[in-house]
Design an enzyme around this catalytic site. Structure first.
Site, PDB file in Angstrom:
ATOM      1  N   ASP A  76       0.812  -1.217   0.000  1.00  0.00           N
ATOM      2  CA  ASP A  76       0.000   0.000   0.000  1.00  0.00           C
ATOM      3  C   ASP A  76       0.845   1.267   0.000  1.00  0.00           C
ATOM      4  O   ASP A  76       2.017   1.268   0.371  1.00  0.00           O
ATOM      5  CB  ASP A  76      -0.969   0.014   1.184  1.00  0.00           C
ATOM      6  N   GLU A 135      -0.820  -2.055   5.266  1.00  0.00           N
ATOM      7  CA  GLU A 135       0.106  -1.985   6.402  1.00  0.00           C
ATOM      8  C   GLU A 135      -0.039  -0.676   7.154  1.00  0.00           C
ATOM      9  O   GLU A 135       0.217  -0.615   8.356  1.00  0.00           O
ATOM     10  CB  GLU A 135       1.551  -2.145   5.908  1.00  0.00           C
TER      11      GLU A 135
END
Length: 388
Positions: A76, A135
Site C-alpha cells: 500500500d 500496512e
C-alpha cells in the site's frame, strides 16, 4: 547466483517498482496493484492461495517440504502528495504516493518469486510469498491475514524494510524487541463554557487540557522505568470557536508507544486514570477512547541469528550491522506474535535517499535492491530443515 544474474534480476525488479510507484493505491484499495501482482505470479506458474482481498499469497512447494517459510512484502501507499524530481516514475495519482518504500518491497519480492519459479526443482522448503494490503492503517492487513489462517502451516516468517535511517550497504536487525507498539487515544474534556472575561463562571476545558498534556509526560518521565522505552505524544488539541468564548468541550488526540506488552498496558491504564483524576479535580467530565493499533515487533532469537548468518554469508561480514530499537511501528509484529521469524532493515541512506519515510520527497535508492533480493534468496536456500 553470480553477480550478473543477480543484477539482471534487480534490474527487472526496478522496472516493476517504477510502474508501482507511478500507480500508487491507498491501504485497502490496492485493486490495480492486486491485479498487477496476480498477473506476474500467474505468468510464472505459481499457485495462488486463498487470502483476504486485496492481499495475495503465492505458494511454491519444496522438494523436501518438511518446513514452510513465508516471505512478506507490503503493497500500500500513503496519502502524501509527491514532491521532488522522480523522472519518469513520479506518482500519477494526485495526493497519493509510495512515500514509505512499499513499492520497493513488492518489486523485490516479485523478483524472488521469479527466481523461485525458475529454480523450483532445487528449492527444499515450501515457500509462501505474502503480498500484504493495508500496512499503514488500523485494522491492518497483517491482522486480517493472521485471522484467515495464512500462517497456520508456516514454520517461520521473514520480512524486510528498505530503511532510510540506516547506512547504505548495511543490513541489520536485533533479536527481541526492535520496533514499538502503536496505539492512539482521544480524550474529551466536558466542562461548561462562557465568556472569556468571566472564567470563574465556567469550567474551562482548554485549561484542563493543558494540565492533561503535562501530566501525560509525567507518566513517561516519572512512572515508567527510565531503562524502558516509552512515548506519549499529543498531536492535536481541538476546542473553541473564537477569541473570547470559553468552550464547553475540548478534545485531545494522541499516540503512545512501548516496547513491551506490560508497558503498553501500563501507559493505557495511566492515561485513562490521569484523565479522570485531573478532570475530577477541576469538576469536569472525561471520556477516553483508545484505538488499539500494532503490538511491539519482537524478533525471534533463533531466526534472528539465522538471518544474521545469511547476511554475513551472502553479502559479506561487513554487511551486517545491529540496529537500535526504534519507536516507529510495523504491523509485521502481528506475524511475529503467531510464528517465529525476523524483520530486517536494508540500509539505503545516502544522496539518492536523503529524506525520511513519509516525507513528500522520499525516494528509494534502487542500488540496494540486489542485496535485498540476495538476502531473501539466501533465506530460502539456507533455511534448515531441522530445528534451528
Amino acid at each position: 547466483m553470480n553477480k550478473e544474474a543477480l543484477q539482471s534480476l534487480a534490474d527487472w525488479s526496478i522496472g516493476h517498482r517504477r510502474h508501482l510507484h507511478r500507480n500508487p493505491e491507498l491501504s485497502g484499495m490496492e485493486h490495480e496493484t492486486h491485479r498487477y501482482i496476480k498477473t506476474i505470479i500467474t505468468d510464472l506458474a505459481l499457485e495462488l492461495r486463498e487470502a483476504p482481498y486485496p492481499s495475495l499469497v503465492a505458494y511454491l512447494p519444496g522438494t523436501d517440504g518438511s518446513k514452510t517459510i513465508a516471505l512478506r512484502a507490503d503493497i500500500d501507499a500513503l496519502p502524501v502528495e509527491e514532491e521532488g524530481e522522480k523522472g519518469d516514475y513520479r506518482s500519477q495519482v494526485p495526493g497519493v504516493s509510495h512515500a514509505c518504500g512499499h513499492d520497493g518491497h513488492t518489486a523485490i519480492l516479485l523478483a524472488v518469486v521469479k527466481w523461485a519459479a525458475a529454480n523450483r526443482e532445487s528449492i527444499r522448503p515450501n515457500v509462501k510469498f505474502i503480498f500484504q494490503s493495508a500496512e499503514e492503517i488500523t485494522p491492518s492487513g497483517a491482522e486480517a491475514l493472521v485471522s484467515a489462517g495464512v500462517l497456520d502451516d508456516v514454520d517461520a516468517i521473514f520480512g524486510i524494510h528498505l530503511w532510510q535511517g540506516m547506512e547504505k550497504g548495511k543490513l541489520g536487525l536485533i533479536p527481541g524487541p526492535m520496533m514499538a507498539s502503536s496505539d492512539d487515544f482521544r480524550v474529551t474534556v466536558d466542562g461548561s463554557g462562557g465568556h472569556g472575561s468571566a472564567p470563574h463562571e465556567t469550567t474551562d476545558p482548554i485549561y484542563i487540557a493543558t494540565h492533561l498534556v503535562q501530566s501525560f509526560q509525567a507518566i513517561v518521565s516519572r512512572q515508567v522505568n527510565p531503562m524502558e522505552p516509552a512515548v506519549i505524544s499529543v498531536g492535536k488539541i481541538e476546542g473553541g470557536t473564537t477569541y473570547n468564548i470559553i468552550p464547553s468541550k475540548a478534545d485531545l488526540y494522541g499516540t503512545f508507544r512501548a516496547m513491551t506488552p506490560e508497558t503498553r498496558a501500563f501507559l493505557q491504564e495511566r492515561i485513562a486514570r490521569q484523565s479522570k483524576g485531573i478532570c475530577d479535580t477541576f469538576q469536569a467530565e472525561s471520556h477516553v477512547e483508545f484505538i488499539t493499533g500494532t503490538p511491539p515487533l519482537v524478533n525471534d532469537e533463533n531466526e534472528s541469528r539465522f538471518a544474521e548468518t545469511v547476511i554475513r554469508k551472502q553479502l559479506g561480514e561487513d554487511a551486517f550491522a545491529p540496529v537500535d530499537m526504534i519507536m516507529g511501528a510495523e504491523d509485521f509484529a502481528f506475524y511475529l506474535q503467531e510464528k517465529p521469524g525476523a524483520f530486517i532493515f536494508v540500509g539505503m541512506k545516502g544522496e539518492r535517499s536523503r529524506y525520511p519515510h513519509h516525507h513528500a520527497k522520499f525516494d528509494l535508492d534502487e542500488e540496494v535492491f540486489a542485496s535485498a533480493i540476495r538476502l531473501f534468496i539466501g533465506i530460502i536456500e539456507d533455511y534448515p530443515l531441522t530445528s534451528i
